[in-house]
Design a protein around this motif. Structure first.
Motif, PDB file in Angstrom:
ATOM      1  N   ALA A  21     -31.160  49.209 -23.701  1.00 29.09           N
ATOM      2  CA  ALA A  21     -32.470  49.812 -23.952  1.00 29.09           C
ATOM      3  C   ALA A  21     -33.324  48.747 -24.639  1.00 29.09           C
ATOM      4  O   ALA A  21     -32.956  48.247 -25.707  1.00 29.09           O
ATOM      5  N   ASN A  22     -34.426  48.382 -23.999  1.00 30.91           N
ATOM      6  CA  ASN A  22     -35.301  47.329 -24.528  1.00 30.91           C
ATOM      7  C   ASN A  22     -36.253  47.950 -25.559  1.00 30.91           C
ATOM      8  O   ASN A  22     -37.286  48.493 -25.214  1.00 30.91           O
ATOM      9  N   VAL A  23     -35.852  47.857 -26.823  1.00 35.04           N
ATOM     10  CA  VAL A  23     -36.556  48.556 -27.901  1.00 35.04           C
ATOM     11  C   VAL A  23     -37.554  47.630 -28.587  1.00 35.04           C
ATOM     12  O   VAL A  23     -37.489  46.398 -28.445  1.00 35.04           O
ATOM     13  N   PRO A  24     -38.498  48.181 -29.346  1.00 35.03           N
ATOM     14  CA  PRO A  24     -39.439  47.342 -30.088  1.00 35.03           C
ATOM     15  C   PRO A  24     -38.720  46.452 -31.102  1.00 35.03           C
ATOM     16  O   PRO A  24     -37.618  46.754 -31.555  1.00 35.03           O
ATOM     17  N   GLU A  36     -22.142  55.933 -20.819  1.00 32.36           N
ATOM     18  CA  GLU A  36     -21.079  55.848 -21.819  1.00 32.36           C
ATOM     19  C   GLU A  36     -21.380  54.822 -22.916  1.00 32.36           C
ATOM     20  O   GLU A  36     -20.746  54.859 -23.965  1.00 32.36           O
ATOM     21  N   TYR A  37     -22.314  53.946 -22.657  1.00 34.96           N
ATOM     22  CA  TYR A  37     -22.557  52.857 -23.613  1.00 34.96           C
ATOM     23  C   TYR A  37     -24.000  52.395 -23.458  1.00 34.96           C
ATOM     24  O   TYR A  37     -24.505  52.258 -22.335  1.00 34.96           O
ATOM     25  N   CYS A  38     -24.654  52.151 -24.582  1.00 30.93           N
ATOM     26  CA  CYS A  38     -26.010  51.608 -24.550  1.00 30.93           C
ATOM     27  C   CYS A  38     -26.162  50.586 -25.673  1.00 30.93           C
ATOM     28  O   CYS A  38     -25.850  50.873 -26.834  1.00 30.93           O
ATOM     29  N   MET A  39     -26.623  49.417 -25.331  1.00 27.26           N
ATOM     30  CA  MET A  39     -26.920  48.373 -26.319  1.00 27.26           C
ATOM     31  C   MET A  39     -28.432  48.243 -26.471  1.00 27.26           C
ATOM     32  O   MET A  39     -29.148  48.067 -25.485  1.00 27.26           O
ATOM     33  N   GLU A  40     -28.915  48.345 -27.692  1.00 28.22           N
ATOM     34  CA  GLU A  40     -30.326  48.108 -27.936  1.00 28.22           C
ATOM     35  C   GLU A  40     -30.581  46.600 -27.938  1.00 28.22           C
ATOM     36  O   GLU A  40     -29.939  45.848 -28.666  1.00 28.22           O
ATOM     37  N   VAL A  41     -31.507  46.180 -27.098  1.00 33.76           N
ATOM     38  CA  VAL A  41     -31.940  44.784 -27.063  1.00 33.76           C
ATOM     39  C   VAL A  41     -33.425  44.753 -27.381  1.00 33.76           C
ATOM     40  O   VAL A  41     -34.111  45.777 -27.325  1.00 33.76           O
ATOM     41  N   THR A  42     -33.918  43.577 -27.710  1.00 32.51           N
ATOM     42  CA  THR A  42     -35.332  43.459 -28.049  1.00 32.51           C
ATOM     43  C   THR A  42     -35.834  42.098 -27.587  1.00 32.51           C
ATOM     44  O   THR A  42     -35.024  41.175 -27.381  1.00 32.51           O
ATOM     45  N   HIS A  58     -26.056  24.252 -19.099  1.00 30.06           N
ATOM     46  CA  HIS A  58     -27.006  25.368 -18.986  1.00 30.06           C
ATOM     47  C   HIS A  58     -27.427  25.931 -20.347  1.00 30.06           C
ATOM     48  O   HIS A  58     -28.108  26.959 -20.397  1.00 30.06           O
ATOM     49  N   VAL A  59     -27.031  25.262 -21.424  1.00 33.92           N
ATOM     50  CA  VAL A  59     -27.347  25.779 -22.766  1.00 33.92           C
ATOM     51  C   VAL A  59     -28.854  25.867 -22.987  1.00 33.92           C
ATOM     52  O   VAL A  59     -29.368  26.870 -23.507  1.00 33.92           O
ATOM     53  N   ASN A  60     -29.592  24.835 -22.615  1.00 35.66           N
ATOM     54  CA  ASN A  60     -31.046  24.868 -22.804  1.00 35.66           C
ATOM     55  C   ASN A  60     -31.689  25.986 -21.988  1.00 35.66           C
ATOM     56  O   ASN A  60     -32.653  26.622 -22.433  1.00 35.66           O
ATOM     57  N   GLU A  61     -31.156  26.220 -20.808  1.00 37.87           N
ATOM     58  CA  GLU A  61     -31.660  27.319 -19.974  1.00 37.87           C
ATOM     59  C   GLU A  61     -31.376  28.666 -20.645  1.00 37.87           C
ATOM     60  O   GLU A  61     -32.219  29.569 -20.625  1.00 37.87           O
ATOM     61  N   PHE A  62     -30.186  28.793 -21.255  1.00 36.46           N
ATOM     62  CA  PHE A  62     -29.831  30.022 -21.959  1.00 36.46           C
ATOM     63  C   PHE A  62     -30.787  30.273 -23.128  1.00 36.46           C
ATOM     64  O   PHE A  62     -31.169  31.413 -23.413  1.00 36.46           O
ATOM     65  N   LYS A  63     -31.172  29.206 -23.819  1.00 37.74           N
ATOM     66  CA  LYS A  63     -32.046  29.334 -24.980  1.00 37.74           C
ATOM     67  C   LYS A  63     -33.497  29.619 -24.604  1.00 37.74           C
ATOM     68  O   LYS A  63     -34.299  29.985 -25.456  1.00 37.74           O
ATOM     69  N   SER A  64     -33.816  29.449 -23.343  1.00 37.37           N
ATOM     70  CA  SER A  64     -35.195  29.667 -22.904  1.00 37.37           C
ATOM     71  C   SER A  64     -35.592  31.128 -23.063  1.00 37.37           C
ATOM     72  O   SER A  64     -34.831  32.036 -22.729  1.00 37.37           O
ATOM     73  N   ILE A  65     -36.789  31.343 -23.580  1.00 34.98           N
ATOM     74  CA  ILE A  65     -37.273  32.724 -23.707  1.00 34.98           C
ATOM     75  C   ILE A  65     -38.027  33.151 -22.447  1.00 34.98           C
ATOM     76  O   ILE A  65     -38.558  34.260 -22.379  1.00 34.98           O
ATOM     77  N   GLU A  66     -38.064  32.264 -21.457  1.00 33.05           N
ATOM     78  CA  GLU A  66     -38.707  32.600 -20.196  1.00 33.05           C
ATOM     79  C   GLU A  66     -37.722  33.280 -19.251  1.00 33.05           C
ATOM     80  O   GLU A  66     -38.045  34.290 -18.616  1.00 33.05           O
ATOM     81  N   LYS A  67     -36.489  32.744 -19.159  1.00 33.74           N
ATOM     82  CA  LYS A  67     -35.498  33.322 -18.252  1.00 33.74           C
ATOM     83  C   LYS A  67     -34.722  34.450 -18.932  1.00 33.74           C
ATOM     84  O   LYS A  67     -34.552  35.533 -18.369  1.00 33.74           O
ATOM     85  N   PHE A  68     -34.211  34.185 -20.134  1.00 37.12           N
ATOM     86  CA  PHE A  68     -33.450  35.189 -20.877  1.00 37.12           C
ATOM     87  C   PHE A  68     -34.351  35.728 -21.986  1.00 37.12           C
ATOM     88  O   PHE A  68     -34.448  35.149 -23.069  1.00 37.12           O
ATOM     89  N   LYS A  69     -34.996  36.833 -21.710  1.00 39.42           N
ATOM     90  CA  LYS A  69     -36.106  37.295 -22.552  1.00 39.42           C
ATOM     91  C   LYS A  69     -35.691  38.287 -23.626  1.00 39.42           C
ATOM     92  O   LYS A  69     -36.522  38.687 -24.445  1.00 39.42           O
ATOM     93  N   ILE A  70     -34.432  38.714 -23.626  1.00 41.54           N
ATOM     94  CA  ILE A  70     -33.994  39.735 -24.579  1.00 41.54           C
ATOM     95  C   ILE A  70     -32.729  39.259 -25.285  1.00 41.54           C
ATOM     96  O   ILE A  70     -32.040  38.361 -24.823  1.00 41.54           O
ATOM     97  N   PHE A  71     -32.443  39.860 -26.436  1.00 46.50           N
ATOM     98  CA  PHE A  71     -31.188  39.546 -27.118  1.00 46.50           C
ATOM     99  C   PHE A  71     -30.635  40.798 -27.786  1.00 46.50           C
ATOM    100  O   PHE A  71     -31.348  41.782 -28.036  1.00 46.50           O
ATOM    101  N   ASN A  72     -29.363  40.748 -28.105  1.00 45.32           N
ATOM    102  CA  ASN A  72     -28.609  41.879 -28.633  1.00 45.32           C
ATOM    103  C   ASN A  72     -28.921  42.128 -30.109  1.00 45.32           C
ATOM    104  O   ASN A  72     -28.758  41.240 -30.948  1.00 45.32           O
ATOM    105  N   THR A  73     -29.334  43.355 -30.449  1.00 43.67           N
ATOM    106  CA  THR A  73     -29.578  43.720 -31.844  1.00 43.67           C
ATOM    107  C   THR A  73     -28.305  44.195 -32.543  1.00 43.67           C
ATOM    108  O   THR A  73     -28.286  44.359 -33.760  1.00 43.67           O
TER     109      THR A  73
END
Length: 526
Positions: free
Chosen positions: A363-366, A256-262, A293-308
């Motif tokens: 959906a983890n898009v380019p 029903e719903y899909c968010m493109e992340v990258t 936990h803000v610094n952990e949230f900003k880490s690109i190691e743990k949270f590797k994708i973001f909302n487009t």
């Protein structure tokens, strides 16, 4: 979700607000379950109640590939005549809706976004229309275009859309809701304080797309034509394109719903990300993150994708959830000042609705699916040779660029407005080999300039710095001011100064004027 009851003071505020809102004529009455007045009061009630979503950090899990599907795992589409027929069937279930909020763009650039030229004389809206025209022509389908406008620019946008009357797409506009600002001091609607103009009102964020589709009658009209899915995107994201692989996946799996992340980069560390939480996929924004936990949230190691903010949504699911008043997205309070009065406006975001839909996924898009133009520095990127324009209206990365990342661009306040930005470039420089550019002061760029490496240009206060036509600037810091020049052995030598307590000779740079070569700027010690 935790909900608190109203305190006596807040109950009184709400009672007074309801009475005041009843007298406001600007909120349109719509004979629908969630009309604008009730929608506004519901939002305020939730805000006053202290309703908030408390995220328990220990319960956050990284989504699996079944929840956030890698793009390369999406089923390929069929080619040839059979594939065109199948894709036509897919597209006939679909339409495109643009978060068209030109007043946001206008507040930064003082232009309506749709009329800003991106490339080759084509505006943002021109490119969107060309893309859908190409889809309809290739697959023989009838994908319509809907523009969600605000009351600030609805009339202007409606006139602009008229230019596409002879295209092969059906285009419509509809308005977001129109909510009054709240005076922080006494929680009265700002229009009741005598400010009856547009500054007294605000659109309540793009999360309003769901009730606005319903209230406008567009949702039922689309369902009656057999449309099932909508692709929703910001109009300033030139990377937001209709991807049939994603649409086919949703239809086949009844999502029903899909968010493109990258994939996230260091430039995106504050962007929302998808998590698995209590067995459902959910958007996690930085405002929800506990301070520790803000610094952990900003880490690109743990949270590797973001909302487009490119979203695919089932229309029947929207209707079901709006009618049930079930879309309780997190409230985003924004404070501002209008004519010296401190005002609060309440908004919601469409991405936060993901947790209310069944079988919702990401959906983890380019990275190419995320190319927003929020400032003139972004406009410089997309107007440069770093990107090219296809016949179908798609802005794509120039393969000549070896570095996978875009150069960092910082332009001073002199470049903030579009008119000023355009007046300071005879033509947009070549930046294929640029790593970073920082420009401050009264700087003007000539035609045919090439920028390479890390370039900083800083004109001192009160001095106009003009970079000559054809110059090649590489790996230098121009923190001085051009003054005089003299001709030495057929070469113009310019002197540059730096101000401390008084001017003094510091360095010089040489501009070669060989006829067959472009001028080359380089620093040399005097």
């Amino acid at each position: 979700m935790a909900t608190a009851t109203l305190s006596p003071a807040n109950s009184e505020k709400l009672t007074n607000l309801k009475s005041a809102v009843a007298s406001l004529n600007q909120i349109r009455q719509v004979f629908c379950v969630d009309n604008e007045k009730s929608g506004f009061l519901n939002l305020v009630t939730r805000y006053l109640s202290g309703e908030a979503q408390h995220v328990e950090w220990s319960k956050i899990q990284t989504p699996t590939d079944e929840v956030v599907v890698p793009y390369d795992k999406l089923a390929p589409l069929s080619e040839g005549p059979r594939g065109i027929h199948a894709n036509n069937w897919i597209l006939e279930k679909f339409f495109k809706n643009i978060f068209f909020s030109p007043e946001i763009f206008a507040s930064k650039f003082e232009y309506i976004q749709s009329v800003i030229e991106v490339r080759n004389g084509l505006t943002f809206l021109d490119l969107i229309v060309k893309q859908i025209e190409a889809l309809n022509t290739k697959y023989g389908c009838t994908v319509p275009l809907l523009l969600m406008n605000s009351f600030n620019t609805h009339d202007d946008t409606s006139k602009i859309v008229e230019k596409y009357a002879n295209s092969n797409i059906e285009s419509h506009t509809f308005n977001q809701s129109q909510y009054p600002g709240l005076v922080i001091e006494d929680f009265a609607p700002l229009p009741c304080k005598g400010n009856a103009g547009k500054d007294g009102w605000n659109p309540p964020g793009h999360g309003d797309v769901f009730p606005s589709l319903m209230n406008s009658g567009k949702l039922d009209a689309l369902l009656s034509k057999g449309k099932e899915y909508v692709f929703v995107a910001n109009s300033d994201n030139l990377g937001a394109v209709v991807d049939l692989k994603i649409l086919n996946h949703l239809i086949q799996n009844k999502n029903e719903y899909c968010m493109e992340v990258t994939p996230k980069t260091l430039a995106d560390v504050k962007g929302g990300t998808l998590i698995s939480y209590d067995g459902k996929v959910q958007l996690l924004e930085i405002a929800q993150v506990p301070d520790q936990h803000v610094n952990e949230f900003k880490s690109i190691e743990k949270f590797k994708i973001f909302n487009t903010n490119n979203l695919w949504i089932d229309l029947k699911a929207i209707k079901r959830l709006v009618e049930a008043d079930a879309l309780k997205m997190e409230i985003i309070p924004n404070s501002k000042e209008v004519d010296g009065i401190k005002v609060l406006q309440l908004e919601t975001a469409a991405g936060a609705a993901i947790r209310f839909f069944d079988r919702a996924i990401g959906a983890n898009v380019p990275r190419s699916s995320f190319l927003p133009v929020k400032a003139t520095s972004d406009l410089l990127l997309v107007q440069s040779d770093l990107y090219t324009l296809t016949d179908d209206g798609y802005v794509i990365r120039n393969p000549a660029r070896a570095n996978p990342s875009n150069p960092s661009i910082e332009l001073g306040p002199e470049f903030k407005k579009v008119a000023n930005f355009l007046s300071r470039f005879k033509s947009i420089p070549s930046i294929i080999e640029l790593d970073s550019l920082k420009v401050t002061g009264d700087v003007y760029f000539g035609a045919g300039i090439t920028l390479k490496g890390k370039v900083t240009v800083n004109a001192k206060s009160g001095v106009k710095l003009e970079i000559p036509d054809g110059a090649v600037i590489l790996l230098i810091r121009m923190s001085m001011v051009l003054r005089t020049y003299r001709r030495v052995a057929g070469v113009k030598q310019h002197r540059m100064f730096q101000r401390s307590k008084e001017y003094f000779w510091l360095k010089s740079f040489v501009i070669s004027f060989a006829e067959k070569d472009p001028p080359l700027l380089r620093l040399v010690w005097v």
